[in-house]
Design an enzyme around this catalytic site. Structure first.
Site, PDB file in Angstrom:
ATOM      1  N   ILE A 163      37.748  27.224-140.270  1.00 29.50           N
ATOM      2  CA  ILE A 163      36.528  27.950-140.601  1.00 29.50           C
ATOM      3  C   ILE A 163      36.069  28.731-139.371  1.00 29.50           C
ATOM      4  O   ILE A 163      35.727  28.145-138.342  1.00 29.50           O
ATOM      5  CB  ILE A 163      35.420  26.979-141.080  1.00 29.50           C
ATOM      6  CG1 ILE A 163      35.951  26.121-142.228  1.00 29.50           C
ATOM      7  CG2 ILE A 163      34.177  27.743-141.486  1.00 29.50           C
ATOM      8  CD1 ILE A 163      36.488  26.902-143.411  1.00 29.50           C
ATOM      9  N   GLU A 164      36.052  30.052-139.489  1.00 27.76           N
ATOM     10  CA  GLU A 164      35.712  30.906-138.358  1.00 27.76           C
ATOM     11  C   GLU A 164      34.457  31.732-138.597  1.00 27.76           C
ATOM     12  O   GLU A 164      34.064  32.526-137.736  1.00 27.76           O
ATOM     13  CB  GLU A 164      36.905  31.798-138.026  1.00 27.76           C
ATOM     14  CG  GLU A 164      38.155  30.975-137.751  1.00 27.76           C
ATOM     15  CD  GLU A 164      39.257  31.743-137.059  1.00 27.76           C
ATOM     16  OE1 GLU A 164      38.994  32.850-136.577  1.00 27.76           O
ATOM     17  OE2 GLU A 164      40.386  31.218-136.988  1.00 27.76           O
ATOM     18  N   HIS A 165      33.816  31.523-139.752  1.00 25.64           N
ATOM     19  CA  HIS A 165      32.565  32.221-140.073  1.00 25.64           C
ATOM     20  C   HIS A 165      31.706  31.323-140.954  1.00 25.64           C
ATOM     21  O   HIS A 165      32.222  30.527-141.737  1.00 25.64           O
ATOM     22  CB  HIS A 165      32.831  33.533-140.814  1.00 25.64           C
ATOM     23  CG  HIS A 165      33.890  34.392-140.204  1.00 25.64           C
ATOM     24  ND1 HIS A 165      33.673  35.121-139.052  1.00 25.64           N
ATOM     25  CD2 HIS A 165      35.178  34.630-140.563  1.00 25.64           C
ATOM     26  CE1 HIS A 165      34.784  35.767-138.740  1.00 25.64           C
ATOM     27  NE2 HIS A 165      35.707  35.483-139.633  1.00 25.64           N
TER      28      HIS A 165
END
Length: 415
Positions: free
Chosen positions: A169-171
């Protein structure tokens, strides 16, 4: 062949392919976004990787067309998509037959296949609430878990069953991710025939804005930290004796989490081409140093190495072996991956200096973000040069270079 000899042979094969989640020498290598990548099954047949996260399921139900999630595995799937019960076309690909065929083959070879959620693009995916997280988990289990008569929805991999889910998960972190994982764990209890896993891929900055809170609330089996593309806490900083390498801190985070014994793994790029600056890549002798130091310091917590990504590993040969296999040798203590052979040639890859809105010619762009090619399905990804990194745990930015590669749409070459 005598029955005794056959039994002995099968015993050797079984011991060779057995997966041990508690081991300190596991290698995880992402597959699904590499340029000109081969089939998943080919990777499994020739690689010593133990865990293969498939990237990515990068559109979530709340944002997806028709209320379905969307998947993108580069060149591995056809263009067809599922329609929801109302007949609306979704972003969930229906033509992933090669992956469906290869997953059982990989599992028979002892590989664990995880479906990775998230990635670098699009930046809009999110799980807004605990209720949405639980519903998402139900969909994931129905679509990618064991087939069940009570579920009549889409199954992109057919009867194949993944071994768990990875959270890259990067956002838009936090939200309902902990509830999603808790619900998945409940579903895992429904199938006693195999072991299922959950992994996380945070960036090295602490706290990680997207995943630190989730890791503190949910049960993970593996936490492989991206120690690249972020100056200050990267593996390169450790090897060069600068910055604040955060492996110790991440061990502390995991030890305070619901699963204090979760394995902590080093996330590294598999070649210079897998990162936006080649210096983030570690040569095998440098990998040996960092593995030796932290495997020795945390013999119970250290779990091995994660690599981004498979295509880069296969083209980066170390004494005739893929980088993944060289790293596996290092972890196994054979030293075969840390010989004094010729190092990978250094290439100077310029960082844009034309300002935050400079556009490179589209036909020559390739963008890597957190080590990942920026692709979305469908449509082109808009790329503008910008800050190459941040250190606040939010978004490490993007790096760009030109190499004559073709622009891609949905991971497939565009004429």
């Amino acid at each position: 062949m005598s029955l005794l000899a056959l039994t002995a042979l099968l015993s050797v094969i079984s011991s060779t392919v057995a997966f041990d989640a508690s081991a300190s020498n596991n290698v995880a290598v992402y597959w699904g976004q590499g340029p000109d990548q081969g089939r998943l099954g080919e990777l499994c047949e020739k690689s010593t990787a133990d865990i293969i996260p498939l990237g990515f399921l990068n559109v979530f139900p709340e944002q997806g067309a028709g209320g379905y999630p969307g998947i993108n595995f580069g060149n591995a799937c056809g263009p067809g998509v599922y329609k929801n019960p109302e007949g609306v076309e979704t972003q969930l690909l229906s033509g992933c037959t090669a992956i469906a065929e290869d997953i059982p083959k990989c599992q028979a070879l002892g590989k664990k296949i995880l479906l990775s959620l998230g990635g670098a693009t699009p930046e809009t995916y999110r799980v807004s609430s605990d209720e949405a997280g639980a519903q998402f988990a139900d969909f994931l289990w129905g679509a990618f878990g064991p087939a069940h008569s009570s579920y009549s929805g889409p199954r992109p991999f057919g009867d194949a069953v993944v071994d768990g889910f990875d959270f890259d998960i990067e956002h838009n972190g936090s939200g309902g991710y902990a509830a999603l994982i808790t619900r998945l764990r409940e579903h895992y209890e429904e199938d006693s025939s195999k072991q299922y896993y959950i992994s996380a891929a945070p960036q090295c900055v602490l706290p990680d804005k997207q995943l630190s809170d989730v890791i503190s609330k949910a049960w993970f089996d593996f936490v492989w930290i991206q120690f690249f593309n972020t100056p200050g806490c990267s593996a390169r900083d450790y090897v060069d004796g600068r910055g604040k390498f955060t492996f110790d801190d991440w061990v502390g985070v995991v030890q305070a989490s619901p699963n204090a014994k979760a394995k902590v793994m080093l996330g590294l790029p598999a070649s210079q081409d897998a990162v936006y600056k080649p210096e983030f890549y570690l040569e095998p002798h440098e990998v040996t140093k960092i593995v030796t130091d932290f495997k020795g310091k945390y013999p119970e917590q250290f779990g091995g190495v994660m690599l981004w990504e498979a295509a880069a590993s296969e083209t980066n040969r170390v004494n005739g072996k893929s980088f993944c296999d060289a790293v596996k040798d290092i972890l196994g203590g054979t030293g075969q991956g840390s010989t004094d052979g010729e190092p990978t040639p250094k290439r100077r890859i310029p960082t844009p200096e034309a300002g935050p809105n400079y556009d490179y010619p589209r036909q020559h762009q390739r963008s890597y973000r957190h080590g990942r090619p920026r692709r979305s399905n469908p449509g082109y990804t808009e790329i503008k040069a910008g800050p190459v990194d941040k250190t606040d745990g939010s978004d490490s930015g993007s790096g760009y270079w030109t190499d004559g590669g073709r622009w891609r749409k949905g991971g497939r070459p565009v004429p």
